[in-house]
Design a protein around this motif. Structure first.
Motif, PDB file in Angstrom:
ATOM      1  N   VAL A  14       7.769  -2.435  -8.166  1.00 11.72           N
ATOM      2  CA  VAL A  14       9.076  -1.225  -7.507  1.00 11.72           C
ATOM      3  C   VAL A  14       8.545  -1.344  -6.020  1.00 11.72           C
ATOM      4  N   ILE A  15       9.323  -1.299  -4.872  1.00  9.86           N
ATOM      5  CA  ILE A  15       9.269  -1.638  -3.996  1.00  9.86           C
ATOM      6  C   ILE A  15       9.803   0.036  -3.665  1.00  9.86           C
ATOM      7  N   LEU A  16       8.724   0.615  -2.672  1.00  7.86           N
ATOM      8  CA  LEU A  16       8.872   2.353  -2.100  1.00  7.86           C
ATOM      9  C   LEU A  16       8.845   1.948  -0.308  1.00  7.86           C
ATOM     10  N   SER A  17       8.797   3.297  -0.176  1.00  4.16           N
ATOM     11  CA  SER A  17       8.307   3.300   1.575  1.00  4.16           C
ATOM     12  C   SER A  17       8.171   4.538   1.061  1.00  4.16           C
ATOM     13  N   GLU A  18       6.791   4.652   2.239  1.00  4.14           N
ATOM     14  CA  GLU A  18       6.138   6.993   2.326  1.00  4.14           C
ATOM     15  C   GLU A  18       6.847   7.174   2.062  1.00  4.14           C
ATOM     16  N   ALA A  19       7.096   8.762   1.533  1.00  6.84           N
ATOM     17  CA  ALA A  19       7.686   9.708   1.199  1.00  6.84           C
ATOM     18  C   ALA A  19       8.837   9.049  -0.148  1.00  6.84           C
ATOM     19  N   ALA A  20       8.973   8.111  -0.639  1.00  7.14           N
ATOM     20  CA  ALA A  20       9.788   8.500  -1.403  1.00  7.14           C
ATOM     21  C   ALA A  20       9.691   8.833  -2.720  1.00  7.14           C
ATOM     22  N   SER A  21      10.614   9.137  -3.572  1.00  7.85           N
ATOM     23  CA  SER A  21       9.784   9.964  -5.453  1.00  7.85           C
ATOM     24  C   SER A  21       9.778   8.210  -6.129  1.00  7.85           C
TER      25      SER A  21
END
Lengths: 113, 115
Positions: free
Chosen positions: A11-18
């Motif tokens: 999983v790849i997310l940006s900061e502040a994402a849930s």
């Protein structure tokens, strides 16, 4: 057969994402479920655990998980991820004799700053 | 704090060698475990022990043996190392019985390379 499965491998997310990481188990009876985290270069450590009672379990570093018996699930959540949450996350279940763990295959989380 | 220590962080051995991996825990735990961790496969249980001199096979015991002569120490033995045993090996310990404190505590791991 008793088993624990994690369907998200990476999983790849940006900061502040849930964040929500899925975990499903496949055995009945007494259920004891855990989430472990392994930060890069470090040993596995416990995030949270469920044995009984309130199905919403809160762990360290703002993580929580909800045990949903009807769905055989124990998904891990965090409302707002940070770069420091980059790690591999493992769901695990204890067998009926409370001694042997079954681990899922792990989910690698990469949080982009 | 529970401490689980493993004798080596990195180990390089040759095919056919006998390899010993040592694990020591300091919390008087009854249960001890050996796993191997491979990318995409998670943790797979090799052997576990719920008491001194007791052992049970896990999911992938082939090519491995274990020894538990003292409560605090659990050794994993590769009788004749092969290249497919190149992996990260993790030791863990936990209390026995139906205690709610059955979480497992892990050591830092030994990365074994077999050439």
């Amino acid at each position: 057969a008793q088993s624990v499965s994690q369907h998200n491998h990476h999983v790849i997310l940006s900061e502040a994402a849930s964040l929500e990481l899925g975990c499903n188990y496949s055995y009945g009876g007494t259920v004891n479920l855990f989430w472990y985290v392994q930060y890069p270069g470090q040993h596995l450590q416990l995030l949270l655990k469920y044995f009984s009672g309130d199905p919403l379990v809160k762990g360290i570093k703002g993580f929580e998980a909800e045990f949903i018996k009807s769905k055989f699930s124990f998904n891990l959540r965090k409302p707002s991820v940070q770069w420091s949450d980059t790690a591999e996350y493992f769901c695990a279940g204890l067998t009926y004799n409370f001694n042997k763990f079954y681990f899922g295959s792990g989910t690698k989380l990469n949080v982009k700053p | 704090d529970v401490k689980v220590t493993q004798s080596s962080r990195y180990l390089v051995k040759r095919t056919g060698e006998k390899v010993f991996l040592e694990c020591v825990q300091d919390m008087d735990h009854e249960n001890m475990f050996w796993y191997r961790q491979d990318p995409g496969l998670g943790l797979r249980l090799i052997y576990f022990s719920y008491d001194v001199k007791m052992k049970e096979k896990g999911d992938i015991p082939e090519g491995y043996s274990v020894s538990r002569e003292k409560k605090e120490r659990f050794s994993l033995i590769l009788e004749s190392a092969s290249t497919n045993q190149t992996s990260m090996y993790l030791c863990a310990s936990s209390r026995g019985g139906t205690s709610s404190y059955n979480e497992q505590f892990f050591g830092p791991g030994t990365r074994l390379t077999v050439l």
